[in-house]
Design a protein around this motif. Structure first.
Motif, mmCIF file in Angstrom:
data_model
loop_
_atom_site.group_PDB
_atom_site.id
_atom_site.type_symbol
_atom_site.label_atom_id
_atom_site.label_comp_id
_atom_site.label_asym_id
_atom_site.label_seq_id
_atom_site.Cartn_x
_atom_site.Cartn_y
_atom_site.Cartn_z
ATOM 1 N N GLY A 134 1.027 -1.241 0.043
ATOM 2 C CA GLY A 134 -0.021 -0.411 0.196
ATOM 3 C C GLY A 134 1.104 1.622 0.147
ATOM 4 O O GLY A 134 0.431 2.122 0.283
ATOM 5 N N ASP A 135 2.173 1.190 -0.908
ATOM 6 C CA ASP A 135 2.425 2.552 -0.672
ATOM 7 C C ASP A 135 2.617 2.619 -2.010
ATOM 8 O O ASP A 135 3.498 3.532 -2.430
ATOM 9 N N GLY A 136 1.692 3.311 -3.120
ATOM 10 C CA GLY A 136 2.238 3.495 -4.553
ATOM 11 C C GLY A 136 1.463 4.852 -4.085
ATOM 12 O O GLY A 136 2.168 5.689 -4.952
ATOM 13 N N PHE A 137 1.277 5.514 -3.320
ATOM 14 C CA PHE A 137 0.539 7.134 -2.512
ATOM 15 C C PHE A 137 1.202 7.349 -1.455
ATOM 16 O O PHE A 137 0.780 6.080 -0.787
ATOM 17 N N PRO A 138 1.086 8.601 -0.941
ATOM 18 C CA PRO A 138 1.421 8.554 -0.162
ATOM 19 C C PRO A 138 0.260 8.828 1.179
ATOM 20 O O PRO A 138 -0.154 8.804 2.302
ATOM 21 N N VAL A 139 -1.128 8.875 0.329
ATOM 22 C CA VAL A 139 -1.943 8.576 1.066
ATOM 23 C C VAL A 139 -2.723 7.638 0.208
ATOM 24 O O VAL A 139 -3.892 7.623 -0.663
ATOM 25 N N ASP A 140 -2.937 6.464 0.870
ATOM 26 C CA ASP A 140 -3.191 4.887 -0.261
ATOM 27 C C ASP A 140 -3.766 4.049 1.620
ATOM 28 O O ASP A 140 -3.140 3.204 1.944
ATOM 29 N N TYR A 141 -5.081 4.270 2.051
ATOM 30 C CA TYR A 141 -5.215 3.119 2.958
ATOM 31 C C TYR A 141 -6.833 2.263 2.758
ATOM 32 O O TYR A 141 -8.047 1.961 3.323
ATOM 33 N N THR A 142 -6.576 2.188 1.764
ATOM 34 C CA THR A 142 -7.653 1.673 0.858
ATOM 35 C C THR A 142 -7.622 -0.127 1.452
ATOM 36 O O THR A 142 -6.472 -0.780 2.160
ATOM 37 N N GLY A 143 -8.846 -0.660 1.966
ATOM 38 C CA GLY A 143 -9.107 -1.404 2.119
ATOM 39 C C GLY A 143 -8.114 -1.961 4.484
ATOM 40 O O GLY A 143 -8.697 -3.429 4.994
ATOM 41 N N MET A 144 -8.226 -1.245 4.817
ATOM 42 C CA MET A 144 -8.271 -1.411 6.030
ATOM 43 C C MET A 144 -8.954 -0.261 6.717
ATOM 44 O O MET A 144 -9.927 0.612 5.931
ATOM 45 N N PRO A 145 -9.725 -0.753 7.849
ATOM 46 C CA PRO A 145 -11.197 -0.061 8.459
ATOM 47 C C PRO A 145 -10.384 0.923 9.641
ATOM 48 O O PRO A 145 -10.410 0.159 10.575
ATOM 49 N N LEU A 146 -10.068 1.692 9.263
ATOM 50 C CA LEU A 146 -9.886 2.817 9.972
ATOM 51 C C LEU A 146 -10.712 3.084 10.342
ATOM 52 O O LEU A 146 -11.144 3.907 10.137
ATOM 53 N N ASN A 147 -10.653 3.617 13.513
ATOM 54 C CA ASN A 147 -11.369 4.816 13.034
ATOM 55 C C ASN A 147 -11.313 6.026 12.350
ATOM 56 O O ASN A 147 -9.869 5.975 12.090
ATOM 57 N N GLU A 148 -11.777 6.571 12.915
ATOM 58 C CA GLU A 148 -11.293 8.657 13.092
ATOM 59 C C GLU A 148 -10.000 8.707 13.616
ATOM 60 O O GLU A 148 -9.041 9.497 13.065
ATOM 61 N N GLU A 149 -9.851 7.707 14.910
ATOM 62 C CA GLU A 149 -8.095 8.416 15.800
ATOM 63 C C GLU A 149 -7.176 7.809 14.673
ATOM 64 O O GLU A 149 -6.247 8.949 14.635
ATOM 65 N N GLY A 150 -7.364 6.940 14.032
ATOM 66 C CA GLY A 150 -6.605 6.812 13.377
ATOM 67 C C GLY A 150 -6.301 7.274 12.585
ATOM 68 O O GLY A 150 -5.494 7.452 11.372
ATOM 69 N N ARG A 151 -7.096 7.458 11.528
ATOM 70 C CA ARG A 151 -7.288 8.194 10.312
ATOM 71 C C ARG A 151 -6.782 9.422 10.082
ATOM 72 O O ARG A 151 -5.898 9.783 9.888
ATOM 73 N N THR A 152 -6.972 10.035 11.318
ATOM 74 C CA THR A 152 -6.266 12.131 11.996
ATOM 75 C C THR A 152 -5.293 10.930 11.672
ATOM 76 O O THR A 152 -4.032 12.220 11.014
ATOM 77 N N LYS A 153 -4.786 10.520 12.421
ATOM 78 C CA LYS A 153 -3.151 10.423 12.959
ATOM 79 C C LYS A 153 -2.026 9.945 11.017
ATOM 80 O O LYS A 153 -1.538 10.481 11.645
ATOM 81 N N ALA A 154 -3.212 8.815 10.769
ATOM 82 C CA ALA A 154 -2.757 8.859 9.707
ATOM 83 C C ALA A 154 -1.779 9.724 8.708
ATOM 84 O O ALA A 154 -1.094 9.724 7.884
ATOM 85 N N LEU A 155 -3.285 10.254 8.659
ATOM 86 C CA LEU A 155 -3.258 12.278 7.678
ATOM 87 C C LEU A 155 -1.564 13.092 7.912
ATOM 88 O O LEU A 155 -1.553 13.658 7.046
ATOM 89 N N SER A 156 -1.669 12.460 9.501
ATOM 90 C CA SER A 156 -0.603 13.899 10.102
ATOM 91 C C SER A 156 1.471 13.524 9.600
ATOM 92 O O SER A 156 1.964 14.034 9.664
ATOM 93 N N TYR A 157 1.421 12.342 9.414
ATOM 94 C CA TYR A 157 2.299 11.510 8.961
ATOM 95 C C TYR A 157 3.236 11.685 7.897
ATOM 96 O O TYR A 157 1.836 12.206 6.943
ATOM 97 N N SER A 158 4.183 12.227 7.675
ATOM 98 C CA SER A 158 5.141 12.165 6.467
ATOM 99 C C SER A 158 6.047 11.115 6.434
ATOM 100 O O SER A 158 6.592 11.394 7.301
ATOM 101 N N GLU A 159 6.657 10.604 5.635
ATOM 102 C CA GLU A 159 7.360 10.098 4.898
ATOM 103 C C GLU A 159 8.649 10.445 5.225
ATOM 104 O O GLU A 159 9.894 9.868 4.504
#
Length: 276
Positions: free
Chosen positions: A42-67
């Motif tokens: 799932g590393d083809g795009f900086p934001v690609d969480y397809t197929g993952m059941p993230l909750n709101e907190e997980g999604r928020t933290k994921a979007l704050s991440y920079s490689e």
């Protein structure tokens, strides 16, 4: 006489049951080459969480991440949690430790790589440690045989990432693995649960094949180096400021909810919304 016959019958029954349990177990030791039939990185795009059941907190933290965090010296060799075993592009080296007297398997060890610690699967019935015990990259794993399927359960993993692009895992995450061998093919089914960042269990699998080429039980050492950077700050994105949030949506016309790992998008019924 009747008691002797009954005793013999009981012994025969126990022998048959133990023999069935013994023969139900399959050989896992050896080298296994990865087939990469599944795309799990799932590393083809900086934001690609397809197929993952993230909750709101997980999604928020994921979007704050920079490689760019990976360029920091203190983060270059931080390693991945145990479930990276079924996400990375590497094969497996599996060995076993056997009791020298009884001959039963005490543990299985799945070899490490430069960014993944070895996974030891304890088969001797020992309990999992207290929730206050030390958490490590590989965690603590126990296993039991269910027929010819090895089922393992892992706890005590350090907080880390579910994918390279930033979806997080907490130190309360657990992992259940099922090792299913069919001839020279082995499928590893992983079920990852995290009450902090996942709305429901995340299920993924990977296929391996017996390899005549030996797989190393360890990988090359990780060597840090200075790659520049921003001094004392940790690269990150503020809420709603991630510039890559719609890159996948724009290129492939994927709904934003699907790219962001909204649990509803995992199910077939979501296709009706996509058509609309």
């Amino acid at each position: 006489m009747h008691r002797q016959v009954a005793s013999v019958a009981v012994l025969v029954l126990l022998f048959v049951l133990s023999s069935r349990a013994l023969f139900a177990q399959v050989e896992l030791a050896g080298s296994w080459a990865v087939r990469n039939n599944e795309f799990l990185a799932g590393d083809g795009f900086p934001v690609d969480y397809t197929g993952m059941p993230l909750n709101e907190e997980g999604r928020t933290k994921a979007l704050s991440y920079s490689e760019s965090q990976l360029a920091m010296v203190e983060r270059q060799c931080q390693g991945w949690p145990a479930f990276y075993m079924v996400q990375g592009p590497f094969g497996l080296n599996i060995s076993r430790e056997t009791d020298p007297v009884k001959g039963n398997v005490i543990s299985w060890t799945i070899g490490a790589w430069e960014d993944r610690a070895p996974l030891i699967i304890w088969m001797d019935g020992r309990p999992h440690p207290s929730k206050y015990a030390e958490h490590t990259r590989s965690g603590f794993t126990t296993g039991v045989w269910e027929g010819n399927t090895l089922v393992t359960y892992t706890t005590h993993m350090k907080a880390g990432f579910l994918r390279k692009t930033g979806p997080p895992s907490s130190d309360e995450a657990t992992m259940t693995l099922r090792f299913l061998r069919h001839g020279d093919i082995m499928t590893v089914l992983a079920i990852i649960e995290d009450p902090i960042y996942l709305a429901e269990p995340w299920i993924l699998s990977k296929t391996y094949q017996v390899s005549a080429t030996p797989m190393s039980p360890i990988g090359p050492p990780c060597v840090t180096t200075y790659e520049g950077g921003s001094g004392d700050s940790v690269p990150h994105y503020l809420p709603e400021k991630n510039p890559f949030i719609d890159e996948m949506t724009t290129k492939y016309n994927v709904p934003r909810d699907a790219a962001l790992g909204v649990p509803e998008t995992l199910y077939p019924e979501y296709r009706k919304k996509m058509r609309r």
